[in-house]
Design a protein around this motif. Structure first.
Motif, PDB file in Angstrom:
ATOM      1  N   GLU A 144       0.694  -1.013   0.416  1.00  0.00           N
ATOM      2  CA  GLU A 144      -0.293  -0.432   0.411  1.00  0.00           C
ATOM      3  C   GLU A 144       0.747   1.526  -0.183  1.00  0.00           C
ATOM      4  N   ASN A 145       2.210   1.417   0.173  1.00  0.00           N
ATOM      5  CA  ASN A 145       3.267   2.333   0.164  1.00  0.00           C
ATOM      6  C   ASN A 145       3.215   2.543  -1.148  1.00  0.00           C
ATOM      7  N   THR A 146       2.354   3.567  -1.936  1.00  0.00           N
ATOM      8  CA  THR A 146       2.891   4.009  -3.308  1.00  0.00           C
ATOM      9  C   THR A 146       3.341   4.553  -3.556  1.00  0.00           C
ATOM     10  N   PRO A 147       3.508   5.817  -2.726  1.00  0.00           N
ATOM     11  CA  PRO A 147       4.959   6.598  -2.877  1.00  0.00           C
ATOM     12  C   PRO A 147       6.242   6.332  -3.075  1.00  0.00           C
ATOM     13  N   HIS A 149       6.938   2.754  -3.875  1.00  0.00           N
ATOM     14  CA  HIS A 149       7.047   2.112  -5.028  1.00  0.00           C
ATOM     15  C   HIS A 149       7.446   3.127  -6.827  1.00  0.00           C
ATOM     16  N   LYS A 150       6.793   4.677  -6.250  1.00  0.00           N
ATOM     17  CA  LYS A 150       7.635   5.215  -6.984  1.00  0.00           C
ATOM     18  C   LYS A 150       8.617   5.745  -7.330  1.00  0.00           C
ATOM     19  N   SER A 153      10.799   2.646  -8.439  1.00  0.00           N
ATOM     20  CA  SER A 153      11.344   2.230  -9.772  1.00  0.00           C
ATOM     21  C   SER A 153      11.934   3.293 -10.364  1.00  0.00           C
TER      22      SER A 153
END
Length: 190
Positions: A144-147, A149-150, A153
């Motif tokens: 759930e830790n989208t920031p 993951h970005k 990447s």
């Protein structure tokens, strides 16, 4: 004599460095961990005593190192470096010689500095590849830790799969030395 183990000058932000976490960092780290922005660190109930005990245990563990990150001499981030083969990840993926696990936490702030998070990530990856000799960096952030993951990447990480870990469903991701060298993070440093 300095207790810094690695330092760099970031073109935009100035000096970044790391030193081992010490007992004197416990109050500050407990505040960082309790902040709502640090919820993925899973230490919302941290106290100075629990933090001190956790980092004393890490200091006694040959497979974990914890570093206080400094920006212009002031504590601003935390890096944990670990051997994934001697962690909860053991047996969950095919370990390779040169794998190093990493956690990073930027201090919560009401006055963010533009580019700081990316600079800390680049600094951390440079440290792991250049000083620690990593051939591949392993991370396992909450799905759930989208920031993050970005950010991962951007630094060259490739998501592999989800794995259940204590307290979270984690997105197991890897970054090789070559992937990092050709990432946007390294391109931005030029």
């Amino acid at each position: 004599m300095s207790d810094r183990v690695f330092e760099r000058i970031d073109p935009a932000l100035g000096e970044l460095a790391v030193r081992p976490v010490g007992d004197g960092d416990a109050d500050l780290l407990a505040r960082w961990f309790r902040h709502p922005k640090s919820r993925f660190w899973m230490a919302q109930d941290a106290t100075p005593e629990s933090v001190r005990a956790e980092f004393r245990a890490a200091a006694a563990d040959p497979y974990i190192d914890a570093y206080m990150g400094l920006h212009r001499g002031a504590p601003r981030f935390l890096i944990e470096v670990y051997d994934p083969e001697h962690s909860e990840l053991a047996g969950r993926f095919e370990h390779e010689v040169g794998d190093i696990g990493m956690h990073v936490l930027n201090a919560p702030t009401d006055t963010p500095v533009h580019g700081f998070t990316r600079a800390v990530m680049r600094f951390t990856m440079d440290y792991l590849f250049e000083e620690r000799g990593a051939t591949r960096v392993v991370v396992e952030p909450d799905v759930e830790n989208t920031p993050i993951h970005k950010l991962n990447s951007w630094a060259g990480f490739t998501a592999d799969r989800t794995v259940p870990l204590t307290g979270k469903e984690a997105l197991l991701s890897f970054c090789t030395r070559e992937a990092y060298a050709s990432s946007a993070a390294k391109g931005a440093a030029q």
